[in-house]
Design an enzyme around this catalytic site. Structure first.
Site, PDB file in Angstrom:
ATOM      1  N   GLN A  82       7.672 -18.735 -14.355  1.00 24.71           N
ATOM      2  CA  GLN A  82       7.101 -19.868 -13.612  1.00 24.71           C
ATOM      3  C   GLN A  82       6.192 -19.399 -12.478  1.00 24.71           C
ATOM      4  OE1 GLN A  82       6.910 -23.022 -14.219  1.00 24.71           O
ATOM      5  NE2 GLN A  82       8.145 -22.885 -16.077  1.00 24.71           N
ATOM      6  N   SER A  83       5.439 -18.337 -12.699  1.00 27.48           N
ATOM      7  CA  SER A  83       4.566 -17.804 -11.657  1.00 27.48           C
ATOM      8  C   SER A  83       3.418 -18.763 -11.326  1.00 27.48           C
ATOM      9  CB  SER A  83       4.002 -16.471 -12.147  1.00 27.48           C
ATOM     10  OG  SER A  83       2.967 -16.035 -11.305  1.00 27.48           O
ATOM     11  N   ASN A  84       3.354 -19.162 -10.068  1.00 27.95           N
ATOM     12  CA  ASN A  84       2.186 -19.934  -9.604  1.00 27.95           C
ATOM     13  C   ASN A  84       0.959 -19.039  -9.556  1.00 27.95           C
ATOM     14  OD1 ASN A  84       3.571 -22.454  -8.792  1.00 27.95           O
ATOM     15  ND2 ASN A  84       4.621 -21.093  -7.367  1.00 27.95           N
TER      16      ASN A  84
END
Ligand SMILES: *Cc1c(COP(=O)(O)O)cnc(C)c1O
Length: 340
Positions: A82-84
């Site tokens: 879930q890396s922004n």
């Protein structure tokens, strides 16, 4: 007012300054529990404007600028599922006409039903990035080499962006952000005492410290740890990165005494929201109409609220909470909400 040299490679991704807004709704809610409360502002770096916004976009203005100066065709970076950062890199690469390759490691032991399907991961795919999902035990170096090899075999020129965009090039974006905050506070006639933000790959923190040094400003930078298990590595790495950034922009060195990191709010680890995180997200949503995220800004806000309630700040202070973005991450954690 000092500035950052316009000679550094730069690719514009953000239109003008992001808003600096007062949070009276949140302050009033806190005043129902305590007698007095500092003035609270929020710097809206969730509104950087590129595919969901967030702090990585400021770093990417310098990183993509550098990649284009080096005639790169492909951008390679890594992060959690879930890396922004990965999502904003995919968007920045798309806008610059480059192919993004995202190496996403399944390192967060979160078992919610949407975590490996929705949120940032969905957006990465829509943005046209080539996504590889790897087990948390995968050999990261070997995976990187394989991808770099594929790019070369296709006659491409790879440019590697470090995790979180956190090197001296990327952190330059947060030195610039510091100057932007100071200029906005001056024009509003407010004297800021501290900037509070979530820290993880340390580029935001290091850049803010470098900008503070360039401006010779007295504001404290208060960093709420959302990733590091031990204090020493955070301080050492921040000093190294902040000084590399300071050198790049011609600012004086940063000292260990300038680093204020709060370790009390991590909970069970990176990517695992605490109860305080969820209630801070709901409180800010319901008093300000502002959406924080479950991994970074919600945890940092939970830290800020508990510090205010514990009377850690003077009532005559003015605090700026740096909203670093991450809202798409909410859709990866739906099972955390709707309980109150
Ligand atoms: C990456 C990120 C941070 C942390 O910034 P670093 O520069 O990595 O320390 C904070 N908030 C959000 C929403 C992020 O995506």
């Amino acid at each position: 007012m000092p500035t950052i040299s316009a000679d550094l490679p730069f690719f514009s991704l953000i239109d003008g300054p992001t808003p600096l807004q007062e949070m009276n709704g949140l302050r009033n809610a806190l005043l129902s529990e305590i007698k007095d409360c500092p003035r609270l502002f929020v710097k809206r770096d969730d509104l950087t404007g590129l595919a969901g916004g967030g702090n990585k976009t400021r770093k990417l203005e310098y990183l993509i600028g550098d990649a284009l100066a080096k005639k790169a065709t492909d951008i390679v970076t890594a992060g959690a599922i879930q890396s922004n950062h990965a999502r904003q890199t995919a968007a920045a690469a798309a806008k610059a006409g480059l192919q993004a390759h995202l190496l996403l490691f399944d390192t967060v032991s979160y078992d919610g039903p949407a975590y490996r399907v929705s949120g940032n991961l969905l957006l990465d795919q829509i943005l046209g990035a080539k996504v590889r999902i790897e087990d948390k035990h995968a050999d990261a170096l070997a995976v990187f080499e394989e991808v770099l090899h594929e790019i070369t075999a296709n006659k491409g020129e790879a440019y590697v962006v470090p995790v979180g965009g956190s090197n001296a090039i990327g952190s330059t974006g947060y030195a610039a952000a510091f100057l932007e905050i100071e200029a906005q506070a001056n024009s509003l006639g407010v004297t800021v005492s501290r900037i509070i933000h979530a820290t993880s790959s340390l580029g935001t923190q290091s850049g803010l410290l470098a900008g503070r040094s360039l401006a010779k400003s007295p504001f404290a930078i208060e960093s709420i740890n959302v990733a590091h298990e031990t204090q020493d590595t955070l301080v050492d790495k921040t000093l190294e990165l902040a000084n590399a950034t300071a050198k790049r922009i011609g600012a004086d060195p940063i000292h260990a005494a300038d680093i204020h990191a709060d370790f009390r709010h991590l909970g069970e680890g990176y990517g695992l929201p605490t109860e305080g995180t969820i209630s801070a997200i709901e409180l800010v949503a319901r008093t300000e109409g502002i959406l924080l995220d479950p991994v970074y800004s919600g945890k940092a806000m939970s830290g800020l609220i508990s510090k205010i309630l514990a009377g850690e700040f003077g009532n005559d202070e003015t605090l700026v909470f740096l909203h670093t973005g991450g809202m798409p991450g909410l859709f990866a954690y739906p099972d955390q909400f709707g309980k109150t």
